[in-house]
Write a protein that holds these residues in place. Structure first.
Motif, PDB file in Angstrom:
ATOM      1  N   ARG A  98      -7.006  14.219  -1.295  1.00  0.00           N
ATOM      2  CA  ARG A  98      -7.500  13.163  -2.189  1.00  0.00           C
ATOM      3  C   ARG A  98      -6.402  12.148  -2.487  1.00  0.00           C
ATOM      4  NH1 ARG A  98     -12.110  14.393  -5.314  1.00  0.00           N
ATOM      5  NH2 ARG A  98     -11.705  12.378  -6.301  1.00  0.00           N
ATOM      6  N   MET A  99      -5.162  12.623  -2.653  1.00  0.00           N
ATOM      7  CA  MET A  99      -4.048  11.728  -2.938  1.00  0.00           C
ATOM      8  C   MET A  99      -3.780  10.812  -1.755  1.00  0.00           C
ATOM      9  SD  MET A  99      -1.902  10.673  -5.131  1.00  0.00           S
ATOM     10  CE  MET A  99      -1.967  11.978  -6.388  1.00  0.00           C
ATOM     11  N   GLU A 100      -3.880  11.328  -0.540  1.00  0.00           N
ATOM     12  CA  GLU A 100      -3.687  10.500   0.651  1.00  0.00           C
ATOM     13  C   GLU A 100      -4.709   9.366   0.700  1.00  0.00           C
ATOM     14  OE1 GLU A 100      -3.868  12.995   4.048  1.00  0.00           O
ATOM     15  OE2 GLU A 100      -1.813  13.736   3.824  1.00  0.00           O
ATOM     16  N   ILE A 101      -5.955   9.709   0.420  1.00  0.00           N
ATOM     17  CA  ILE A 101      -7.014   8.700   0.418  1.00  0.00           C
ATOM     18  C   ILE A 101      -6.752   7.647  -0.653  1.00  0.00           C
ATOM     19  CG2 ILE A 101      -9.479   8.311   0.002  1.00  0.00           C
ATOM     20  CD1 ILE A 101      -9.954  11.132   1.162  1.00  0.00           C
ATOM     21  N   PHE A 102      -6.287   8.102  -1.824  1.00  0.00           N
ATOM     22  CA  PHE A 102      -6.003   7.180  -2.928  1.00  0.00           C
ATOM     23  C   PHE A 102      -4.875   6.208  -2.564  1.00  0.00           C
ATOM     24  CE2 PHE A 102      -3.537   6.299  -6.844  1.00  0.00           C
ATOM     25  CZ  PHE A 102      -4.510   5.583  -7.541  1.00  0.00           C
ATOM     26  N   VAL A 103      -3.793   6.748  -1.963  1.00  0.00           N
ATOM     27  CA  VAL A 103      -2.647   5.906  -1.591  1.00  0.00           C
ATOM     28  C   VAL A 103      -3.050   4.904  -0.520  1.00  0.00           C
ATOM     29  CG1 VAL A 103      -0.372   5.915  -0.501  1.00  0.00           C
ATOM     30  CG2 VAL A 103      -0.925   7.598  -2.264  1.00  0.00           C
ATOM     31  N   LEU A 104      -3.809   5.360   0.476  1.00  0.00           N
ATOM     32  CA  LEU A 104      -4.280   4.448   1.529  1.00  0.00           C
ATOM     33  C   LEU A 104      -5.170   3.355   0.951  1.00  0.00           C
ATOM     34  CD1 LEU A 104      -5.046   6.965   4.424  1.00  0.00           C
ATOM     35  CD2 LEU A 104      -3.221   5.249   4.368  1.00  0.00           C
ATOM     36  N   SER A 105      -6.020   3.715  -0.002  1.00  0.00           N
ATOM     37  CA  SER A 105      -6.907   2.729  -0.637  1.00  0.00           C
ATOM     38  C   SER A 105      -6.102   1.703  -1.416  1.00  0.00           C
ATOM     39  CB  SER A 105      -7.897   3.428  -1.573  1.00  0.00           C
ATOM     40  OG  SER A 105      -8.711   4.329  -0.861  1.00  0.00           O
ATOM     41  N   LEU A 106      -5.072   2.184  -2.152  1.00  0.00           N
ATOM     42  CA  LEU A 106      -4.212   1.254  -2.893  1.00  0.00           C
ATOM     43  C   LEU A 106      -3.507   0.295  -1.947  1.00  0.00           C
ATOM     44  CD1 LEU A 106      -2.440   3.254  -5.751  1.00  0.00           C
ATOM     45  CD2 LEU A 106      -4.187   1.492  -5.959  1.00  0.00           C
ATOM     46  N   GLY A 107      -3.008   0.823  -0.842  1.00  0.00           N
ATOM     47  CA  GLY A 107      -2.333  -0.022   0.143  1.00  0.00           C
ATOM     48  C   GLY A 107      -3.258  -1.077   0.712  1.00  0.00           C
TER      49      GLY A 107
END
Length: 301
Positions: free
Chosen positions: A22-31
């Motif tokens: 979930r954190m990976e998806i969140f970071v990619l979305s922020l980027g």
């Protein structure tokens, strides 16, 4: 390890804890959102919008029917490079104005660069220029610099301070103007028999007027810096006070910040400006020129 076989990679990922995925998806979305925001800022800061407004009145003489005014404000010496200057001049020229009004804060008092004069020369070849001072154009610190700047500046523009008639076809309308620090509540008594335009940097004096013009043009607010849905503009620029002293209610949610407003038979038009100021080095709202067309109701009838 066979790089074409993804089964091992899938197994390794499936062993990761769920919250890490979930954190990976969140970071990619922020980027991704960050990249979109940067692209938006680039687009906003390199495109000029033209806000077209029509003012109709029976007081406008027939000779002024379809008379076009381009109103510019709050450039703050921003982006006076060749490309940006051409972009601005192209937008102004496309409107084919009869006159150009500068509503203040086009120049910064500390700046001695000749690029601003070059811009005025180019604008002057399109139409006559009338100007009022903003809060950033007060006297230069050195008297000699101010005297030199004033003499060069007034060769290129009509610096308004009082009433000036605009004449066309043997008929006239009245143009009034005053600098940001020269305004007083009883400064003008507008002639009600003649169509009157009032050029003043700050729109907030509109509520203080004892006599109302037919049309008032202002800038200063920069569109509120940020405009939120269902809320409107968020910030109002200060008046030379320190940033700390600006955290008071009058510097938030300005009443007048874009387009036009009606009061006592008078229309206030507020431009969103062209540049940035030092506390906000980028624009979050499109740079704007205002194109105003005067229509004579008598002529239309």
């Amino acid at each position: 390890y066979n790089f074409l076989d993804l089964s091992l990679w899938r197994k390794e990922r499936s062993a990761l804890p769920f919250f890490i995925l979930r954190m990976e998806i969140f970071v990619l979305s922020l980027g991704f959102l960050g990249i979109l925001f940067i692209l938006y800022l680039i687009f906003v800061n390199t495109h000029i919008k033209t806000n077209k407004i029509t003012i109709s009145s029976s007081k406008i003489p027939d000779s002024f029917d379809n008379y076009k005014i381009v109103f510019l404000s709050d450039l703050h010496d921003c982006s006076l490079g060749t490309k940006s200057r051409k972009r601005l001049l192209r937008a102004v020229g496309k409107s084919c104005p009869d006159v150009i009004f500068l509503g203040g804060d086009m120049h910064e008092k500390e700046n001695r660069d000749k690029a601003y004069f070059s811009l005025l020369d180019s604008l002057g070849r399109i139409a006559p220029i009338y100007f009022v001072e903003g809060n950033h154009e007060i006297k230069l610190r050195k008297r000699r610099d101010f005297k030199k700047y004033s003499s060069e500046f007034e060769k290129r523009v009509f610096n308004l301070n009082g009433r000036t008639p605009l004449v066309k076809g043997g008929k006239s309308i009245n143009l009034y103007g005053c600098g940001y620090f020269e305004y007083e509540k009883n400064l003008f008594d507008f002639d009600k028999k003649v169509f009157s335009i009032f050029l003043c940097h700050s729109p907030f004096v509109f509520d203080d007027l004892l006599s109302f013009p037919d049309l008032m043009l202002s800038g200063h607010v920069h569109g509120g810096i940020i405009e939120l849905p269902f809320v409107g503009a968020v910030f109002a620029p200060g008046d030379g006070r320190s940033l700390f002293k600006r955290f008071r209610k009058e510097f938030f949610f300005p009443k007048y910040y874009k387009n036009s407003y009606e009061k006592e038979g008078s229309t206030l038009v507020v431009g969103r400006g062209l540049g940035n100021f030092k506390y906000c080095p980028i624009r979050l709202i499109f740079p704007e020129i205002v194109e105003i067309t005067l229509n004579s109701k008598n002529f239309l009838q």
